[in-house]
Scaffold this active site. Structure first.
Site, short mmCIF file in Angstrom:
data_model
loop_
_atom_site.label_atom_id
_atom_site.label_comp_id
_atom_site.label_asym_id
_atom_site.label_seq_id
_atom_site.Cartn_x
_atom_site.Cartn_y
_atom_site.Cartn_z
N GLY A 32 0.84 -1.08 0.03
CA GLY A 32 0.02 0.05 0.08
C GLY A 32 0.98 1.31 -0.01
N ALA A 33 1.84 1.35 -0.71
CA ALA A 33 2.69 2.44 -0.93
C ALA A 33 2.66 3.57 -1.88
CB ALA A 33 4.24 1.85 -1.01
N ASN A 34 1.36 3.48 -2.39
CA ASN A 34 0.96 4.66 -3.32
C ASN A 34 0.52 6.03 -2.71
OD1 ASN A 34 -1.29 2.73 -3.15
ND2 ASN A 34 -2.35 4.70 -3.90
N GLY A 36 -0.49 7.96 1.67
CA GLY A 36 -0.31 7.85 3.03
C GLY A 36 1.04 7.46 3.50
N GLY A 38 2.12 4.54 3.72
CA GLY A 38 2.88 3.79 2.77
C GLY A 38 4.10 4.41 1.87
N SER A 157 -2.90 -0.12 14.77
CA SER A 157 -3.76 1.04 15.04
C SER A 157 -3.96 1.04 16.63
CB SER A 157 -5.01 1.20 14.13
OG SER A 157 -5.74 2.15 14.84
N TYR A 182 -13.35 -2.67 12.15
CA TYR A 182 -11.92 -2.06 11.58
C TYR A 182 -10.98 -2.42 12.96
CZ TYR A 182 -8.01 1.10 11.14
OH TYR A 182 -6.67 1.77 11.19
#
Length: 313
Positions: A32-34, A36, A38, A157, A182
């Site tokens: 998920g590095a695209n 935020g 990441g 989290s 969540y």
């Protein structure tokens, strides 16, 4: 319209450069590095000289993220690969193509969407945030063992403190709460990270399993899942209360690259209620240490993903 806090990377970068040595020659994989956390993690690791494999579900957004980093760091070593964590077949295909990795950062996540399912029919938050990263870690296990000082960082989290594992209704088919499920997924992250640590130690394996959380950080995660009033409220609170993403990424970057980090540790912000600040060791929910809970979650995760390795508890 409320905006996220301005990103002041200088203080975070100064803190990092004064405490973490060069990571040149090491390969980090960030899910998920695209965007935020990441993207910020990839950026920080790039400044340390690391080679960073960045994954994204949306290839166009991923390419844009990589190009932005290359513009900032012309000598940076960034590589994009497609990975859809909502599909375990994509996880398997991706893992089969990874030839070398030293550090795996299980960062990607979804937050508080309407009730949705993965390709395999699992509740989306549990499926993406926990099951996909559980499967990815085990599928890459032997590859990681060949790495230099291998390490797995699983990002949770502060909301894991409000979680419980709904074994009787893991996928919210009977009663679904966006926040509750969540929190379940984030508690599952912590339980998994601690259980992986125990199994590594029991089997005499030197790999580290470390946990991290970003505190209250303004990212697009809060706006991409929630809808309606919840989405508006998060936009406002992001503006007023949240720290910027440069600071929020520090705990997971330090967990991934800090020389004094130990397996089984949980890194988070040092400020009040672990909401803001610089990285420090924090404590998980007491129930997250429950070994029977961990065994049960591990076994059901193996059953759901179909991924198993010989790593006895």
């Amino acid at each position: 319209m409320s905006k996220a806090p301005e990103v002041d990377r200088r203080s975070a970068a100064d803190w990092l450069s004064s405490r973490v040595e060069s990571q040149a020659g090491r390969i980090f994989l960030v899910t998920g590095a695209n965007s935020g956390l990441g993207l910020e993690t990839a950026r920080a690791l790039g400044t340390l000289g690391a080679t960073v494999i960045m994954t994204a579900r949306d290839s166009a957004k991923g390419e844009a993220a990589v190009e932005s980093l290359r513009a900032e760091q012309p000598d940076g070593k960034f590589e994009l690969r497609h990975l859809d964590l909502a599909d375990l077949e994509s996880v398997r295909e991706f893992a089969a193509g990874v030839e070398h990795v030293d550090v795996l950062i299980n960062n990607a996540g979804v937050m508080m969407p309407p009730h949705s399912l993965t390709e395999q029919g699992y509740e989306l938050q549990f499926g993406v945030n926990h099951l996909a990263h559980f499967a990815l870690t085990l599928l890459l296990f032997n590859t990681l063992l060949q790495g230099e000082n291998p390490r797995v960082v699983t990002v949770s989290s502060g909301l894991h403190h409000r979680g419980r594992i709904h074994f009787g209704d893991l996928h919210g088919n009977q009663k679904y709460s966006r926040t509750g499920y969540y929190a379940q997924s984030k508690l599952a992250n912590v339980v998994f990270g601690l259980e992986l640590h125990r199994r590594l130690r029991t089997n005499g394996i030197g790999m580290l399993s470390v946990l991290a959380h970003p505190g209250y950080t303004a990212t697009n995660l809060q706006s991409s899942g929630p809808t309606g009033i919840s989405k508006l409220a998060m936009k406002v609170s992001n503006r007023i209360m949240a720290q910027d993403v440069g600071m929020g990424a520090l705990p997971q970057v330090y967990a991934a690259a800090g020389a004094d980090v130990e397996s089984g540790q949980f890194w988070g912000p040092d400020g009040r209620n672990e909401s803001k600040g610089y990285p420090t060791v924090v404590q998980p929910l007491d129930e997250a240490r429950d070994r029977e809970l961990a065994r049960r979650l591990w076994d059901i995760s193996v059953e759901m993903t179909g991924v198993h390795i010989d790593l006895e508890p």
